[in-house]
Design a protein around this motif. Structure first.
Motif, PDB file in Angstrom:
ATOM      1  N   LYS A  66       7.647  13.452  32.598  1.00 44.83           N
ATOM      2  CA  LYS A  66       7.892  14.851  32.273  1.00 44.83           C
ATOM      3  C   LYS A  66       8.199  15.013  30.790  1.00 44.83           C
ATOM      4  CE  LYS A  66      10.453  18.887  33.739  1.00 44.83           C
ATOM      5  NZ  LYS A  66      11.460  19.427  34.618  1.00 44.83           N
ATOM      6  N   GLU A  67       8.979  14.089  30.235  1.00 45.48           N
ATOM      7  CA  GLU A  67       9.297  14.162  28.813  1.00 45.48           C
ATOM      8  C   GLU A  67       8.037  14.019  27.969  1.00 45.48           C
ATOM      9  OE1 GLU A  67      12.221  11.154  28.152  1.00 45.48           O
ATOM     10  OE2 GLU A  67      13.868  12.401  28.876  1.00 45.48           O
ATOM     11  N   GLN A  69       4.989  14.845  28.844  1.00 45.67           N
ATOM     12  CA  GLN A  69       4.227  16.088  28.973  1.00 45.67           C
ATOM     13  C   GLN A  69       4.855  17.192  28.123  1.00 45.67           C
ATOM     14  OE1 GLN A  69       4.226  16.833  33.173  1.00 45.67           O
ATOM     15  NE2 GLN A  69       2.457  15.515  33.570  1.00 45.67           N
ATOM     16  N   ASP A  70       6.175  17.287  28.155  1.00 41.69           N
ATOM     17  CA  ASP A  70       6.862  18.298  27.350  1.00 41.69           C
ATOM     18  C   ASP A  70       6.623  18.065  25.862  1.00 41.69           C
ATOM     19  OD1 ASP A  70       7.804  19.459  29.643  1.00 41.69           O
ATOM     20  OD2 ASP A  70       9.823  18.562  29.505  1.00 41.69           O
ATOM     21  N   LYS A  71       6.635  16.810  25.439  1.00 37.70           N
ATOM     22  CA  LYS A  71       6.428  16.488  24.037  1.00 37.70           C
ATOM     23  C   LYS A  71       5.022  16.889  23.597  1.00 37.70           C
ATOM     24  CE  LYS A  71       6.977  12.654  20.804  1.00 37.70           C
ATOM     25  NZ  LYS A  71       7.271  11.221  20.682  1.00 37.70           N
ATOM     26  N   ARG A  73       3.140  19.150  24.998  1.00 36.10           N
ATOM     27  CA  ARG A  73       3.077  20.609  25.039  1.00 36.10           C
ATOM     28  C   ARG A  73       3.737  21.204  23.798  1.00 36.10           C
ATOM     29  NH1 ARG A  73       6.440  22.561  29.342  1.00 36.10           N
ATOM     30  NH2 ARG A  73       5.317  21.030  30.567  1.00 36.10           N
ATOM     31  N   ASP A  74       4.893  20.650  23.413  1.00 36.70           N
ATOM     32  CA  ASP A  74       5.584  21.148  22.234  1.00 36.70           C
ATOM     33  C   ASP A  74       4.764  20.915  20.969  1.00 36.70           C
ATOM     34  OD1 ASP A  74       7.668  22.021  23.793  1.00 36.70           O
ATOM     35  OD2 ASP A  74       8.952  20.275  23.398  1.00 36.70           O
ATOM     36  N   ARG A  77       2.163  23.510  20.866  1.00 37.92           N
ATOM     37  CA  ARG A  77       2.750  24.808  20.533  1.00 37.92           C
ATOM     38  C   ARG A  77       3.022  24.912  19.038  1.00 37.92           C
ATOM     39  NH1 ARG A  77       7.163  25.703  25.357  1.00 37.92           N
ATOM     40  NH2 ARG A  77       5.665  26.102  27.006  1.00 37.92           N
TER      41      ARG A  77
END
Length: 111
Positions: A66-67, A69-71, A73-74, A77
């Motif tokens: 999850k981390e 994927q979040d990284k 995505r960030d 962005r």
């Protein structure tokens, strides 16, 4: 095999004792199985009412995924946000492409 009458007199009382012992053993086995089944039923009911927790090893794997994927995505962005900021900065200074407000409202289709 011949059984003498004296042996028969001794065997008959022992047969009733043996049958009582066998009956008790059968009852005990059935009782243990019933107790075991009721214990598992109780455990099952308790587990259904409790909140399940994740093992740390599983939680770590999920968390790492999850981390990551979040990284990603960030990062995506931040690139988009930088482009938007550039676009915002350029828009006020750029000349208008259509100064006439009547342009762009009708479409001519030729057949």
């Amino acid at each position: 095999m011949n059984i003498r009458s004296i042996d028969l007199q001794v065997l008959i009382p022992h047969a009733t004792e043996v049958s009582k012992i066998q009956h008790t053993a059968n009852q005990q086995t059935a009782s243990q199985q019933h107790d075991f089944a009721s214990q598992w039923q109780k455990i099952s009911q308790d587990r259904q009412q409790q909140v399940q927790t994740i093992n740390q090893s599983e939680g770590g794997k999920i968390k790492e995924k999850k981390e990551a994927q979040d990284k990603r995505r960030d990062q995506g962005r931040t690139k988009e946000q930088a482009q938007r900021k550039d676009d915002r900065v350029q828009l006020p200074h750029a000349p208008q492409a259509f100064p006439d407000t009547s342009l762009g409202h009708t479409i001519d289709i030729k057949t």
